[in-house]
Enzyme design. Structure first.
Site, PDB file in Angstrom:
ATOM      1  NE  ARG A  52      -1.856   1.813   3.538  1.00 43.72           N
ATOM      2  CZ  ARG A  52      -1.713   1.188   4.698  1.00 43.72           C
ATOM      3  NH1 ARG A  52      -2.341   0.053   4.941  1.00 43.72           N
ATOM      4  NH2 ARG A  52      -0.908   1.686   5.633  1.00 43.72           N
ATOM      5  CE1 TYR A 104     -16.843  12.033 -15.736  1.00 42.10           C
ATOM      6  CE2 TYR A 104     -15.382  12.065 -13.841  1.00 42.10           C
ATOM      7  CZ  TYR A 104     -16.305  11.411 -14.629  1.00 42.10           C
ATOM      8  OH  TYR A 104     -16.699  10.133 -14.294  1.00 42.10           O
ATOM      9  CG  ASP A 176      -8.550  15.736 -15.573  1.00 42.50           C
ATOM     10  OD1 ASP A 176      -7.942  15.073 -16.439  1.00 42.50           O
ATOM     11  OD2 ASP A 176      -9.505  15.286 -14.932  1.00 42.50           O
ATOM     12  CE  LYS A 201     -12.118   7.736 -18.528  1.00 41.64           C
ATOM     13  NZ  LYS A 201     -11.897   7.663 -17.072  1.00 41.64           N
TER      14      LYS A 201
END
Length: 402
Positions: A52, A104, A176, A201
């Protein structure tokens, strides 16, 4: 990583981790799936303790993305939205964040949630309105959040100008860059402090992994982000990182074909009588074309367009498609179509969508790598299904011909 940064962008992506395995000499770097790592002795941890916190495969992906973006480093997260959430963890109660009004829908939803909880203050502003932008900056936001191109209307914002204005008002800037990827735009070089990606993406490019990343310009900010990601548990999984790095190797090649196909699709749609308007920065009449030409290395693979408003037109068009799949997401090798008002931006209320310019007739295409002739044939037959003769009459009536 230093040697990687000396190479050109395409080579960086292809060569990341190649021949780095000293145990077996494997050309492709092996995946490390271990959740935990042995200490050398009491109170003698190694470079890795728990996945982690750090994982070799995830580190390799982060170093590659950071090298492509020109950042000090990157934190790889479990999704694009967890990357957004990680950045928001940098803010303190009472801090203000300024975001564009046309971004978005998932980001809008999360920002609204944080604001409604009273954790931060959020202003959604039209960045094309100088007076509104100036008034918002005068309220001294801690961060300014920018998408360029915006999702879904592909508006282009002058990143260097916005970054300079934001910094002059004491704000840091997060951009972004999901729609373009570092193959076509590097926001840090234009003044951004952070770059955010949904690696789901274009970076992965095959619609088979969900992930995200935050790239920091400054090592101190990177350290803060890494600590927060570990504490909150937002880091990405090793296998997802492995697949994303595998996809990243072909990023430049894929983006060339995405853009070639998208430009052909946009030009076709712009001439079709059923289409009211096309949003694609690669078209010369797009309002942001000149800015995009200056700050981007290309125009990308996303195209949005609006049909003439007639009952059932959107549904008939979508149902008539064979080479565009109705689905959320973008940036994969396959072509997708989305209806923002009912899909990606459904979290925005009707008034917010209207302010942003997201109409019920707006459709968003993620143009894939199929033969462009098949894509154009598919769009043409679907538009014929809508009934372009009626659309011609609509255009004539609007022009006062009938």
């Amino acid at each position: 990583m230093t040697a990687l940064r000396a190479l050109r962008s395409t080579t960086r992506a292809v060569r990341a981790g190649i021949g780095s395995d000293r145990t077996t000499g494997a050309v492709m770097p092996p995946i490390t799936l271990s959740a935990t790592y042995a200490f050398a002795g009491f109170n003698r941890p190694g470079a890795y303790e728990y996945s982690r916190t750090r994982n070799p495969t995830r580190d390799q992906l982060g170093e590659t993305i950071a090298a492509l973006e020109g950042g000090a480093g990157a934190v790889v997260t479990s999704s694009g939205m967890s990357a957004v959430a990680l950045v928001l963890h940098l803010l303190s109660p009472g801090d203000r964040l300024l975001a564009q009004h046309d971004g978005y829908g998932g980001t809008y939803r999360l920002l609204r949630h944080y604001a409604e909880k009273g954790w931060i203050d959020v202003d959604f502003v039209d960045f094309c309105d100088p007076a509104a932008l100036g008034e918002a900056l005068a309220r001294r936001p801690a961060w300014v959040w920018i998408e360029s191109p915006s999702n879904p209307l592909l508006r282009i914002y002058d990143l260097a100008r916005l970054a300079a204005l934001s910094h002059a008002h004491g704000a840091q800037v997060a951009v972004d860059n999901t729609f373009l990827s570092p193959a076509l735009q590097q926001p840090i070089a234009l003044g951004a402090d952070l770059v955010i990606h949904s690696t789901t993406k274009y970076l992965n490019g095959h619609s088979d992994v969900v992930g995200g990343a935050v790239v920091a310009k400054d090592p101190a900010l990177l350290e803060r982000l890494a600590g927060l990601a570990n504490a909150v548990g937002l880091t990405g999984a090793p296998f997802d990182s492995y697949l994303t790095l595998r996809g990243l190797r072909t990023l430049s090649a894929r983006m060339r074909v995405h853009e070639e196909n998208a430009h052909s699709v946009a030009a076709f749609l712009a001439e079709h009588p059923s289409v009211a308007r096309v949003h694609y920065p690669g078209l010369a009449d797009h309002p942001g074309h000149e800015i995009a030409k200056r700050q981007q290395a290309g125009y990308g693979g996303m195209v949005s367009f609006e049909l003439h408003p007639r009952p059932g037109a959107v549904e008939r068009f979508v149902q008539g498609l064979a080479c565009f799949t109705l689905a959320e997401s973008l940036g994969g090798v396959e072509s997708l179509i989305a209806h923002p008002a009912t899909m990606t931006h459904a979290a925005m209320d009707e008034e917010a969508r209207a302010r942003a310019g997201i109409t019920s007739e707006l459709l968003r295409l993620s143009v894939g790598l199929e033969d462009v002739r098949d894509l154009l044939d598919d769009l043409e037959q679907a538009l014929d299904r809508v009934g372009w003769e009626d659309a011609t009459e609509v255009k004539r009536e609007a022009a006062g011909v009938i």
